[in-house]
Scaffold this motif. Structure first.
Motif, PDB file in Angstrom:
ATOM      1  N   VAL A 111       0.844  -1.192   0.000  1.00 53.63           N
ATOM      2  CA  VAL A 111       0.000   0.000   0.000  1.00 53.63           C
ATOM      3  C   VAL A 111       0.882   1.247   0.000  1.00 53.63           C
ATOM      4  CG1 VAL A 111      -1.735   1.317   1.284  1.00 53.63           C
ATOM      5  CG2 VAL A 111      -1.936  -1.172   1.119  1.00 53.63           C
ATOM      6  N   GLU A 112       1.930   1.244   0.819  1.00 55.67           N
ATOM      7  CA  GLU A 112       2.825   2.393   0.886  1.00 55.67           C
ATOM      8  C   GLU A 112       3.479   2.661  -0.472  1.00 55.67           C
ATOM      9  OE1 GLU A 112       6.921   3.331   3.152  1.00 55.67           O
ATOM     10  OE2 GLU A 112       5.212   2.885   4.462  1.00 55.67           O
ATOM     11  N   ALA A 113       3.946   1.624  -1.132  1.00 55.15           N
ATOM     12  CA  ALA A 113       4.569   1.793  -2.446  1.00 55.15           C
ATOM     13  C   ALA A 113       3.579   2.371  -3.448  1.00 55.15           C
ATOM     14  CB  ALA A 113       5.125   0.460  -2.939  1.00 55.15           C
ATOM     15  N   GLU A 114       2.342   1.886  -3.418  1.00 50.20           N
ATOM     16  CA  GLU A 114       1.325   2.382  -4.347  1.00 50.20           C
ATOM     17  C   GLU A 114       0.958   3.836  -4.068  1.00 50.20           C
ATOM     18  OE1 GLU A 114      -1.911  -0.413  -4.130  1.00 50.20           O
ATOM     19  OE2 GLU A 114      -0.787  -1.939  -5.207  1.00 50.20           O
ATOM     20  N   ILE A 115       0.815   4.181  -2.803  1.00 48.08           N
ATOM     21  CA  ILE A 115       0.474   5.565  -2.441  1.00 48.08           C
ATOM     22  C   ILE A 115       1.617   6.507  -2.818  1.00 48.08           C
ATOM     23  CG2 ILE A 115       0.033   7.146  -0.509  1.00 48.08           C
ATOM     24  CD1 ILE A 115      -2.415   5.418  -1.200  1.00 48.08           C
ATOM     25  N   LEU A 116       2.847   6.122  -2.509  1.00 49.90           N
ATOM     26  CA  LEU A 116       3.998   6.949  -2.871  1.00 49.90           C
ATOM     27  C   LEU A 116       4.094   7.137  -4.380  1.00 49.90           C
ATOM     28  CD1 LEU A 116       6.705   5.710  -0.370  1.00 49.90           C
ATOM     29  CD2 LEU A 116       5.802   8.037  -0.543  1.00 49.90           C
TER      30      LEU A 116
ATOM     31  N   HIS B 108      -5.289  12.717   8.453  1.00 56.76           N
ATOM     32  CA  HIS B 108      -5.195  11.524   7.616  1.00 56.76           C
ATOM     33  C   HIS B 108      -4.414  11.739   6.330  1.00 56.76           C
ATOM     34  CE1 HIS B 108      -7.877   9.320  10.196  1.00 56.76           C
ATOM     35  NE2 HIS B 108      -8.811  10.239  10.066  1.00 56.76           N
ATOM     36  N   PHE B 109      -4.219  12.992   5.928  1.00 54.67           N
ATOM     37  CA  PHE B 109      -3.592  13.261   4.637  1.00 54.67           C
ATOM     38  C   PHE B 109      -2.328  14.108   4.742  1.00 54.67           C
ATOM     39  CE2 PHE B 109      -7.790  11.901   3.514  1.00 54.67           C
ATOM     40  CZ  PHE B 109      -7.591  11.170   2.355  1.00 54.67           C
ATOM     41  N   ARG B 110      -1.756  14.220   5.931  1.00 56.24           N
ATOM     42  CA  ARG B 110      -0.558  15.049   6.115  1.00 56.24           C
ATOM     43  C   ARG B 110       0.658  14.461   5.408  1.00 56.24           C
ATOM     44  NH1 ARG B 110       0.957  19.440   8.291  1.00 56.24           N
ATOM     45  NH2 ARG B 110      -0.981  19.778   9.395  1.00 56.24           N
ATOM     46  N   THR B 111       0.846  13.151   5.501  1.00 55.15           N
ATOM     47  CA  THR B 111       1.996  12.488   4.886  1.00 55.15           C
ATOM     48  C   THR B 111       1.516  11.243   4.138  1.00 55.15           C
ATOM     49  OG1 THR B 111       2.457  10.971   6.712  1.00 55.15           O
ATOM     50  CG2 THR B 111       3.453  13.175   6.859  1.00 55.15           C
ATOM     51  N   PRO B 112       2.325  10.729   3.212  1.00 54.77           N
ATOM     52  CA  PRO B 112       1.958   9.446   2.607  1.00 54.77           C
ATOM     53  C   PRO B 112       1.770   8.353   3.666  1.00 54.77           C
ATOM     54  CG  PRO B 112       3.603  10.519   1.257  1.00 54.77           C
ATOM     55  CD  PRO B 112       3.470  11.349   2.521  1.00 54.77           C
ATOM     56  N   GLY B 113       2.552   8.402   4.738  1.00 54.34           N
ATOM     57  CA  GLY B 113       2.411   7.414   5.812  1.00 54.34           C
ATOM     58  C   GLY B 113       1.059   7.474   6.501  1.00 54.34           C
ATOM     59  N   THR B 114       0.542   8.682   6.731  1.00 55.52           N
ATOM     60  CA  THR B 114      -0.777   8.788   7.371  1.00 55.52           C
ATOM     61  C   THR B 114      -1.883   8.357   6.409  1.00 55.52           C
ATOM     62  OG1 THR B 114      -1.002  11.158   6.848  1.00 55.52           O
ATOM     63  CG2 THR B 114      -0.086  10.580   9.018  1.00 55.52           C
ATOM     64  N   ILE B 115      -1.658   8.543   5.109  1.00 55.90           N
ATOM     65  CA  ILE B 115      -2.632   8.057   4.119  1.00 55.90           C
ATOM     66  C   ILE B 115      -2.651   6.528   4.147  1.00 55.90           C
ATOM     67  CG2 ILE B 115      -3.235   7.961   1.675  1.00 55.90           C
ATOM     68  CD1 ILE B 115      -1.873  10.763   1.403  1.00 55.90           C
ATOM     69  N   VAL B 116      -1.480   5.916   4.222  1.00 59.96           N
ATOM     70  CA  VAL B 116      -1.394   4.450   4.315  1.00 59.96           C
ATOM     71  C   VAL B 116      -2.104   3.965   5.574  1.00 59.96           C
ATOM     72  CG1 VAL B 116       0.188   2.490   4.599  1.00 59.96           C
ATOM     73  CG2 VAL B 116       0.721   4.305   2.957  1.00 59.96           C
ATOM     74  N   ASP B 117      -1.876   4.633   6.692  1.00 67.55           N
ATOM     75  CA  ASP B 117      -2.556   4.260   7.940  1.00 67.55           C
ATOM     76  C   ASP B 117      -4.071   4.307   7.771  1.00 67.55           C
ATOM     77  OD1 ASP B 117      -0.083   3.977   9.170  1.00 67.55           O
ATOM     78  OD2 ASP B 117      -0.160   5.943  10.149  1.00 67.55           O
ATOM     79  N   LEU B 118      -4.560   5.342   7.099  1.00 66.62           N
ATOM     80  CA  LEU B 118      -6.002   5.471   6.860  1.00 66.62           C
ATOM     81  C   LEU B 118      -6.508   4.304   6.020  1.00 66.62           C
ATOM     82  CD1 LEU B 118      -8.701   7.034   6.890  1.00 66.62           C
ATOM     83  CD2 LEU B 118      -7.862   8.289   4.885  1.00 66.62           C
TER      84      LEU B 118
END
Length: 86
Positions: free
Chosen positions: A8-13, A67-77
């Motif tokens: 998920v992290e790779a896809e979001i990034l 939820h949208f501050r960093t790619p990491g917080t998007i992944v968490d969401l």
């Protein structure tokens, strides 16, 4: 099938990077707000991508800086919304 954080992290990034081609330092902890990368169009694109790719419906309570501050917080969401609800 449970989503894998690394995938998920790779896809979001990759998705965010494709929308910010002039920014070369994107990482999981890049502050999208501080770096002025997250505007309303990118926010809508990311929400659409999440809903289409992962079958998640995000409500108004999910759309905000927390939820949208960093790619990491998007992944968490994504992972929190994709988890089976008990």
């Amino acid at each position: 099938m449970a989503l894998q954080r690394a995938e998920v992290e790779a896809e979001i990034l990759k998705f965010v990077a494709s929308r910010c081609p002039n920014y070369s330092g994107l990482g999981r902890d890049t502050d999208l707000l501080e770096e002025e990368l997250l505007d309303s169009l990118l926010l809508i694109d990311v929400i659409y991508q999440i809903e289409e790719r992962y079958g998640i419906k995000l409500g108004g309570e999910h759309v905000g800086p927390v939820h949208f501050r960093t790619p990491g917080t998007i992944v968490d969401l994504v992972l929190s919304q994709a988890a089976p609800q008990a």
